[in-house]
Structure formats: structure tokens, C-alpha cells
Design an enzyme around this catalytic site. Structure first.
Site, PDB file in Angstrom:
ATOM      1  N   SER A 237       0.686  -1.132  -0.105  1.00  0.00           N
ATOM      2  CA  SER A 237       0.090  -0.067  -0.108  1.00  0.00           C
ATOM      3  C   SER A 237       0.760   1.336  -0.353  1.00  0.00           C
ATOM      4  CB  SER A 237      -1.081  -0.097   1.123  1.00  0.00           C
ATOM      5  OG  SER A 237      -0.088   0.072   2.532  1.00  0.00           O
ATOM      6  N   LYS A 238       0.265   2.248   0.092  1.00  0.00           N
ATOM      7  CA  LYS A 238       0.877   3.677   0.063  1.00  0.00           C
ATOM      8  C   LYS A 238       2.108   3.836   0.964  1.00  0.00           C
ATOM      9  CE  LYS A 238      -1.173   6.078  -3.140  1.00  0.00           C
ATOM     10  NZ  LYS A 238      -0.343   6.399  -4.481  1.00  0.00           N
TER      11      LYS A 238
END
Length: 469
Positions: A237-238
Site C-alpha cells: 500500500s501507499k
RNA sequence: GGUCCCUUCGUCUAUCGGUUAGGACAUCUGGUUUUCAACCAGGAAAGAGGGGUUCAACUCCCCUAGGGACUACCA
């Protein structure tokens, strides 16, 4: 019949790096087998699909060099055909109209039995004559007995009891197809022979096989590849850094490096780590895909990147550079700059992990006089060096052959005479020539820019050093 | 909860029953040097646990543990 693979992303965001690898595997397999690689945009979810996302996917794929054959398909555009198949399945007894309302289903889920079991439609075996004049969905009449067995190229044999499958919705009440129906119909119509996708779809291979069988269609070969995780083993994820393909472009990685690194994540060819795309195509096979998920490692990516920056052809490197510059919203290199850069490519491509590193090293050739020293490099231009520089300058003016060897000899001799190490002279010279020590070799730079320019830069630097302390 | 998948150095992986379990990145040590994010040499580092099968298991089977996916009128 040739092989046909496809990449089928849903246009709800940028091209995820995991999706990019899935696309890569499909592309590699198609190219390796001389088949076709198709692209299909799964845009049946009208709420979440956007044109911008579709564009981002195209851009990401193009950047990675994963060209698809023919035009991209829009799944939504084929909804009539999907509906047609849904009705055909009612006709052949493998599907039925279900009039259960959303509220009824919600109520079931809220009930004790509904907590873990799947919804059992009362319309499955109802007499069509009792059907109300109301909206309905078309559901698959999944078999209640027996087993479903698939032979996945990566996962091997996987078996489910048919009872595990629910009567999934094929056609929604607004007559649009659900993913489950649309993929099967499209893959069949497009002649897809190999479905290579993330293993989050593994169970779907079972469900979808039911539809293939209901329609009497050939079931394609499945290959479910494990997902990519972040360095902590959690879903990428980010917070792990970049997840979108575009971000890697903006960070300055070459597409060649990305292809190499991504291919190596989950797939292997013996101990080969660094390879070209041509080699990957030659070596790629489904059998060598690992079953376990892998973690994304930026350190290793950097190493792969460094290798490609060093070994790729001039044209590919230059194109990559221009592309990177474009991603930074900067003006592209002028023809003049390209010519200059090209002449020093051998010395600036070394030791560069990413494209911006290379550009930093190229400052001495792309920049213009005067080269003001970086703040933390000013220290090299001290009085001691100033004295040496004064003695060095006339020597440089007299060098007979302006070559790396001659210059190096001259510097070494001078260093000895001055009683200092070579570094005491060569290092500050880098700052004089480029404003920074993060540059190519002093001598390489001098040879590249020539005597007159070297002398001119020394003159510029002298001005800085003339300032009294 | 149910179903399915996964498990070799920190990380990516090799190994297709018999190896001192190999390589790469990262890391550590030493060297070199004209910066270093370079280079050279060397080191440390792994079969989740437990049962089987077998002359022999990282490799085949089972169990446990841990991780993951799915369980939508999303894809």
C-alpha cells in the site's frame, strides 16, 4: 491455435504495480509463445470506473513497454452479449430468474443462518408461472453435488465441493452483467487460452468453470500468481512507498529495469538475476512461477536499475531520460543537450542507480558557466587548494596531449611535488568543474569539455576563492 | 466461522529423494580510491514445529502453528 493471454484491469485507479506484474507475465507468456496479448478494461462497475483511470492504465502499460495486440476491449460495451448468454443459460437450465429483493437478502445476511452461509434463493426451483412482474436478477444454478477440479499451472490441482459455490448473480437487475459472467463470456469470445492473474481469483476459477461448462465452452488454462506484498509482508500500500506504475517512472527507473525486477518477483530462471527483456521472453514459462507471495524490495530494485542504466543502449537510455524529465514536468532536453549528453554517456551512466543520479552527474556538461559550488562542497575551495590551483593552471595550459592519461600523470606529479595526496587536488577540481563532487572522474570531465573550457572554469572558481576570509 | 492457497538466509530465489543447501540484494570485515550510491576480497546468514513414508527428505503424505485470498446486484 496460438496462445492468447489478456490483462483485464478495472479502471478504478492508477495501474497498481502488482497489476503491472500480472500484465508483464501475460505479455511475456504471449510473446514467448508467439501468441497474442490482449487488453480488456473491466468497466462494468459504472460507479467506480473512470476514463482517467483507463487512461492511467494505458499510460502505465505503455511506459512499461507492454504493448497489447489490437484495441483495448471495453467490457461494458459488450453488455448485450453478456445478457444474451445469461438468458441462454436460463434456457439450458443452468440459470434462473431470482426475484428476491435487496432487503430480503440483507435480512437473510443479518439472520443467524445468514452469518456464514450464502443466500439460497427461493426462486431456484420455483415454477416460472408464479413469477411476479417485478425486477429480477439472473443467478447461476450452481450444482449442489459433486466437486469442481481445476489444474492450475501455478497452483497445481485445486478441488472444491460444488456445494461451496453459491448461486452467484450473473446479470444484475438493471441488466448489466456482473464480473463473474462478463469475464467468462469475454474470455471465451476473445479466444483467451491462458488466464494468468492474481491468486485472489483462484476460487473464481472454480466458479467461472461452472459457467464455461454450462455453456459447453472450452475452459482455458489457468495460472494464478501470488500477490506482491510490502517489505513488512502486508498488502502493498501507499505507506510502503509507491504502488502506482507511474510513480516508478517519476522516481527515475527505466522500464527495462522494472520489467527485469518485476519478472524476477515470483518467477525465476535458475540463478539469473539481471537480464534483458529479450532473454526474459526467451526464458519465461508458467512452470517457474513461485507459489508463495513475494515482498517488494526497493534496495534490490535499485541494484537492478543500476545495471540497466549501465548496460542499456544509448538510444534506450536517452529515451528513458527524456521520459523521466517529462514525468517531472520539465522541458525536454534540447537537441543540443542530447548531443552533449550522448558524448559523455559512458562516464555518467556509471554508478547511477536512478535516472536523476545520472542527470546529477551530467551537470558538468549540461549546465553552463559559472558553476557555483554546492553549499556543502564550498569547503573544497580553500586557500590551500587555491595556491595549488595557481601552480596547476599554467601546467594545464602547456599539456601537449589533452588526454586522460596525460592529465592524470600531470596531476600525480603535481601532487607529489606539493606533498599531498592526489585526492587533495582532484577532488576540489571536481567542484571547480561541476560545482559538486558527485560527478564523473575529474580527468574524464576535463577531456570531455576540453582545455579552453577547463581553464575558463578554473578562472570562474578563482573568483570565488579570491574572496578574503 | 467456512472454503482454498502459501511457508528455504533479513529480502528475492535455486534445489525436480542422495548437495559442505547454491546465487543475488541488503548487511558485516578488510582492501583500494579522485567523492561514492563505485570496485575487489572475505565473513555471517535459511529448510516454521511435530509426526510419518523411505536405505535416504528441504523435496512425498498427515497434523499443528503462522500468513494470505475469497466468502457483494465490486472486480
Amino acid at each position: 491455435m496460438g496462445t492468447v493471454t489478456r490483462f483485464a484491469p478495472s479502471p478504478t485507479g492508477y495501474l497498481h504495480i502488482g497489476g503491472a506484474r500480472t500484465a508483464l507475465f501475460n505479455w511475456l507468456y504471449a510473446r514467448a509463445t508467439g501468441g497474442k496479448f490482449l487488453l480488456r478494461i473491466e468497466d462494468t462497475d459504472r460507479e467506480r470506473s473512470t476514463d482517467a483511470a483507463t487512461q492511467a492504465i494505458f499510460d502505465g502499460l505503455r511506459w512499461l513497454g507492454l504493448d497489447w495486440d489490437g484495441n483495448a476491449y471495453s467490457q461494458f460495451a459488450r453488455k448485450e452479449r453478456h445478457a444474451e448468454v445469461a438468458y441462454a443459460m436460463i434456457d439450458n437450465g443452468h440459470a434462473y430468474k431470482c426475484y428476491a429483493t435487496k432487503d430480503e437478502i440483507d435480512a437473510f445476511r443479518a439472520s443467524p443462518e445468514g452469518k456464514y452461509g450464502s443466500f439460497q434463493s427461493p426462486w431456484r426451483d420455483a415454477d416460472p408461472a408464479t413469477a411476479p412482474d417485478a425486477p429480477y436478477v439472473i443467478r447461476l444454478k450452481a450444482p449442489r453435488d459433486g466437486v469442481m477440479e481445476i489444474h492450475d499451472e501455478v497452483q497445481g490441482k485445486v478441488v472444491w465441493k460444488n456445494a461451496e459455490f453459491d448461486d452467484m448473480i450473473l446479470l444484475r437487475s438493471d441488466a448489466t452483467p456482473t464480473y463473474m459472467l462478463a469475464v467468462v463470456v469475454d474470455d471465451h469470445d476473445m479466444g483467451v487460452t491462458h488466464i494468468i492473474r492474481g491468486d485472489d481469483h483462484l476460487i473464481n476459477a472454480g466458479r467461472q468453470s461452472l459457467i464455461y461448462m454450462a455453456m459447453g465452452w472450452d475452459i482455458p488454462v489457468f495460472a494464478h500468481i501470488p500477490l506482491i506484498f510490502g517489505d513488512d509482508g502486508k498488502k502493498l500500500s501507499k505507506r510502503h512507498g509507491a504502488t502506482g506504475a507511474e510513480e516508478y517512472r517519476a522516481m527515475g527507473y527505466l522500464p527495462d529495469a522494472m520489467r527485469n525486477y518485476l519478472a524476477r518477483l515470483g518467477w525465476s530462471h535458475g540463478d539469473d538475476e539481471l537480464f534483458t527483456t529479450e532473454q526474459a521472453i526467451e526464458w519465461f514459462d508458467l512452470k517457474s512461477i513461485n507459489k508463495a507471495p513475494s515482498r517488494f524490495d526497493f534496495k534490490k530494485l535499485d541494484n537492478v536499475s543500476k545495471y540497466h542504466i549501465e548496460t542499456v543502449s544509448d538510444d534506450v537510455l536517452l529515451a528513458g531520460l527524456q521520459d523521466y524529465i517529462g514525468s517531472q514536468d520539465r522541458e525536454p532536453l534540447t537537441n543540443d543537450a542530447v548531443v552533449k549528453l550522448k558524448s559523455v554517456l559512458p562516464i555518467v551512466r556509471e554508478r547511477s542507480k536512478k535516472l536523476p543520479d545520472l542527470l546529477d552527474k551530467a551537470r558538468f556538461i549540461l549546465g553552463a558557466r559559472p558553476f557555483a559550488p554546492d553549499v556543502d562542497e564550498v569547503k573544497y575551495l580553500n586557500s590551500v587548494f587555491n595556491g595549488i590551483l595557481k601552480r596547476l593552471t599554467p601546467l594545464l595550459a602547456e599539456v601537449t596531449t589533452w588526454s586522460k592519461e596525460e592529465l592524470e600523470t600531470l596531476f600525480r606529479d603535481l601532487a607529489e611535488k606539493e606533498g599531498v595526496g592526489l585526492g587533495k587536488i582532484a577532488q576540489p577540481m571536481k567542484v571547480v568543474l561541476s560545482g559538486t563532487t558527485k560527478s564523473p572522474s575529474t580527468f574524464d570531465m576535463m577531456v570531455a569539455i576540453g582545455r579552453a573550457e577547463t581553464l575558463a572554469r578554473i578562472n570562474d572558481a578563482a573568483a570565488y576563492m579570491a574572496i578574503p576570509e
